[in-house]
Write a protein that holds these residues in place. Structure first.
Motif, short mmCIF file in Angstrom:
data_model
loop_
_atom_site.label_atom_id
_atom_site.label_comp_id
_atom_site.label_asym_id
_atom_site.label_seq_id
_atom_site.Cartn_x
_atom_site.Cartn_y
_atom_site.Cartn_z
N SER A 248 -14.71 -38.95 -44.66
CA SER A 248 -15.99 -38.25 -44.69
C SER A 248 -16.24 -37.68 -43.30
CB SER A 248 -17.10 -39.23 -45.07
OG SER A 248 -18.35 -38.60 -44.97
N VAL A 249 -16.50 -36.37 -43.24
CA VAL A 249 -16.60 -35.66 -41.97
C VAL A 249 -17.99 -35.04 -41.83
CG1 VAL A 249 -15.58 -33.84 -40.57
CG2 VAL A 249 -14.15 -35.14 -42.14
N PRO A 250 -18.67 -35.30 -40.69
CA PRO A 250 -19.99 -34.72 -40.48
C PRO A 250 -19.93 -33.19 -40.32
CG PRO A 250 -19.58 -36.51 -38.91
CD PRO A 250 -18.29 -36.21 -39.61
N ALA A 251 -21.01 -32.54 -40.68
CA ALA A 251 -21.14 -31.08 -40.52
C ALA A 251 -20.81 -30.68 -39.09
CB ALA A 251 -22.56 -30.65 -40.88
N GLY A 252 -20.15 -29.53 -38.96
CA GLY A 252 -19.85 -28.99 -37.65
C GLY A 252 -18.62 -29.54 -36.98
N THR A 253 -17.94 -30.50 -37.59
CA THR A 253 -16.74 -31.08 -37.00
C THR A 253 -15.58 -30.09 -37.12
OG1 THR A 253 -17.44 -33.30 -37.61
CG2 THR A 253 -15.12 -33.02 -37.07
N ARG A 254 -14.97 -29.79 -35.99
CA ARG A 254 -13.80 -28.89 -36.00
C ARG A 254 -12.64 -29.64 -36.64
NH1 ARG A 254 -13.51 -24.95 -31.11
NH2 ARG A 254 -15.71 -24.43 -30.89
N GLN A 255 -11.87 -28.93 -37.48
CA GLN A 255 -10.83 -29.60 -38.25
C GLN A 255 -9.76 -28.65 -38.72
OE1 GLN A 255 -12.26 -30.21 -42.52
NE2 GLN A 255 -14.17 -30.18 -41.36
N LEU B 299 -9.08 -33.82 -36.72
CA LEU B 299 -10.44 -33.57 -36.30
C LEU B 299 -10.47 -33.36 -34.79
CD1 LEU B 299 -11.96 -36.55 -38.30
CD2 LEU B 299 -11.76 -34.17 -39.04
N HIS B 300 -11.13 -32.32 -34.35
CA HIS B 300 -11.27 -32.01 -32.92
C HIS B 300 -12.71 -32.29 -32.55
CE1 HIS B 300 -10.99 -28.65 -29.64
NE2 HIS B 300 -11.27 -29.83 -29.13
N ILE B 301 -12.93 -33.41 -31.86
CA ILE B 301 -14.28 -33.85 -31.52
C ILE B 301 -14.36 -33.99 -29.99
CG2 ILE B 301 -16.02 -35.65 -31.83
CD1 ILE B 301 -14.56 -36.35 -34.50
N GLY B 302 -15.11 -33.09 -29.36
CA GLY B 302 -15.22 -33.10 -27.91
C GLY B 302 -13.85 -32.85 -27.28
N ALA C 120 -1.23 -21.65 -44.17
CA ALA C 120 -1.67 -20.93 -42.97
C ALA C 120 -3.18 -20.99 -42.82
CB ALA C 120 -1.19 -19.48 -43.02
N ARG C 121 -3.90 -20.83 -43.92
CA ARG C 121 -5.37 -20.86 -43.87
C ARG C 121 -5.89 -22.23 -43.45
NH1 ARG C 121 -8.33 -19.99 -49.27
NH2 ARG C 121 -8.59 -22.21 -49.23
N PHE C 122 -5.33 -23.29 -44.03
CA PHE C 122 -5.83 -24.63 -43.72
C PHE C 122 -5.40 -25.12 -42.34
CE2 PHE C 122 -6.35 -24.84 -48.39
CZ PHE C 122 -7.68 -25.19 -48.41
N LEU C 123 -4.38 -24.49 -41.73
CA LEU C 123 -3.95 -24.87 -40.39
C LEU C 123 -4.81 -24.25 -39.29
CD1 LEU C 123 -0.05 -24.92 -40.50
CD2 LEU C 123 -1.58 -26.79 -39.86
N GLU C 124 -5.68 -23.32 -39.63
CA GLU C 124 -6.57 -22.74 -38.64
C GLU C 124 -7.75 -23.68 -38.41
OE1 GLU C 124 -7.66 -18.55 -38.86
OE2 GLU C 124 -6.19 -18.36 -40.49
N GLU C 125 -8.08 -23.87 -37.14
CA GLU C 125 -9.22 -24.72 -36.81
C GLU C 125 -10.50 -24.09 -37.35
OE1 GLU C 125 -10.15 -27.21 -32.99
OE2 GLU C 125 -11.03 -25.22 -32.77
N HIS C 126 -11.27 -24.90 -38.08
CA HIS C 126 -12.50 -24.42 -38.67
C HIS C 126 -13.51 -25.56 -38.74
CE1 HIS C 126 -10.23 -26.15 -42.03
NE2 HIS C 126 -11.40 -26.39 -42.59
#
Length: 181
Positions: free
Chosen positions: A134-141, A116-119, A91-97
């Motif tokens: 590898s995911v840049p800082a601030g990328t919703r995921q 990844l939710h980008i734009g 449940a925790r990892f399924l939340e967009e963060h």
């Protein structure tokens, strides 16, 4: 087999494209500043290996990434279908963060749907053993480990506090296909 499904946020039921070739996945993600690679362990990982054993098996690669890219925090995310807190972790990892620093995930065993939710786009990467993202800082995921999870992943962070997630409060993940769909 690793796959990449690319969706527009307005059409979560129909991907714009689905890619299955490594080079196509890597180049599509690279356009978004995301790295997708494959690694091999120099020594085999045994089932139920401890965090220390997993990190030691990949010590040379971890040290190289830490030196070259500034990753200072390393941990192992491990979840199996018999884990006593399986539902809570899922449940925790399924939340967009998002994370304040860059993050790298290497899938040592099993699989997970790392999204990844980008734009206006959503990139759902089915990652399996030996995949590195590898995911840049601030990328919703978010990551979906499925109803019967089997996942071991090394996570590296360049933020001094490691894995500190900031949750968006949005239910974007709930609208897209899950690992079991």
């Amino acid at each position: 087999m690793s796959t990449l499904s690319v969706y527009h946020v307005s059409s979560p039921d129909l991907p714009n494209k689905v890619l299955t070739h490594f080079e196509d996945i890597a180049s599509t993600l690279a356009e978004q500043g995301v790295t997708f690679e494959r690694w091999q362990a120099p020594t085999p990982i045994t089932p139920r290996a401890s965090q220390e054993e997993v990190i030691n098996a990949y010590r040379a690669q971890i040290d190289t990434l830490s030196t070259e890219r500034g990753y200072g925090t390393v941990d192992v995310m491990s979840l199996s279908s018999d884990h006593p807190q399986k539902a809570e972790y899922q449940a925790r990892f399924l939340e967009e963060h998002q994370h304040a620093g860059d993050e790298m995930r290497f899938f040592v065993a099993g699989r997970g749907l790392f999204t990844l939710h980008i734009g206006d786009l959503v990139f759902a990467v089915l990652c399996e053993k030996n995949d590195l993202v590898s995911v840049p800082a601030g990328t919703r995921q978010w990551i979906d480990m499925g109803e019967n999870p089997h996942l071991v992943a090394i996570r590296l962070f360049n933020h001094p506090e490691g894995s500190v997630a900031t949750f968006t409060g949005e239910n974007t993940a709930g609208g897209f296909p899950s690992l079991d769909d």
